[in-house]
Write an enzyme that holds these catalytic residues in place. Structure first.
Site, short mmCIF file in Angstrom:
data_model
loop_
_atom_site.label_atom_id
_atom_site.label_comp_id
_atom_site.label_asym_id
_atom_site.label_seq_id
_atom_site.Cartn_x
_atom_site.Cartn_y
_atom_site.Cartn_z
N LYS A 281 0.83 -1.21 0.00
CA LYS A 281 0.00 0.00 0.00
C LYS A 281 0.87 1.27 0.00
CE LYS A 281 -3.86 -2.27 2.27
NZ LYS A 281 -4.55 -2.55 1.05
N CYS A 282 1.92 1.23 -0.76
CA CYS A 282 2.90 2.31 -0.82
C CYS A 282 2.81 3.00 -2.18
CB CYS A 282 4.30 1.71 -0.61
SG CYS A 282 5.67 2.86 -0.79
#
Length: 173
Positions: free
Chosen positions: A35-36
């Site tokens: 989730k970067c």
């Protein structure tokens, strides 16, 4: 100093191994997160792996949740996310800490590498370490360096071109 090859690894599926499984190969070790802002690099890492795997490149993804909680999933969820969204076939470890008191031994050794621009601690997700066929850290690349970056690709090609002693065959009697 510990040999990288002696460092134990727990793989994403729970199997135990060691970094020695990569002896004789060039390895790109990357701390990853699902989730970067850099998560799309999984695609480039997979393409790099497919391009150079037959020449002896391995990529080792090390999921880490230490940076803004960007890898919250369990190991099985992480593997499924990588496979479904990016077709990842390179190995992943179990989630690990890449800095701090509980830092994984692999990262303890990797961060000892003296790089003029990226010294010391891991700063964010998707930092990359290139390891030679002999288990020596050759280079470190920051999070913003994409897997298809010309400098990174050239470093991989050079690492693959170097014969290394770890894959040398013993002399016959």
């Amino acid at each position: 100093m510990t040999s990288l090859y002696d460092i134990p690894l727990t793989m994403n599926d729970g199997a135990t191994s060691s970094f020695g499984r990569f002896r004789g190969k060039a390895v790109l070790v990357v701390n990853v997160a699902s989730k970067c802002g850099f998560t799309s690099q999984y695609d480039g890492l997979q393409k790099l792996y497919e391009r150079f795997q037959d020449e002896g490149l391995e990529i080792l993804g090390v999921p880490c949740n230490q940076f803004a909680g960007q890898e919250p999933g369990e190991d099985a969820e992480i593997a499924e996310f990588c496979r479904l969204n990016f077709g990842v076939t390179f190995p992943l470890t179990a989630k690990a800490k890449v800095r701090g008191k509980e830092q994984h031994p692999l990262y303890h050794e990797l961060t000892r590498f003296k790089h003029p621009l990226l010294p010391g601690l891991i700063k964010w997700n998707f930092e990359k370490f290139l390891i030679s066929r002999d288990g020596e850290v050759l280079e470190r690349f920051g999070s913003r360096t994409e897997p298809d970056d010309a400098e990174l690709v050239a470093a991989v090609e050079a690492a693959l071109a170097a014969p290394g002693t770890a894959d040398a065959q013993p002399a016959a009697d």
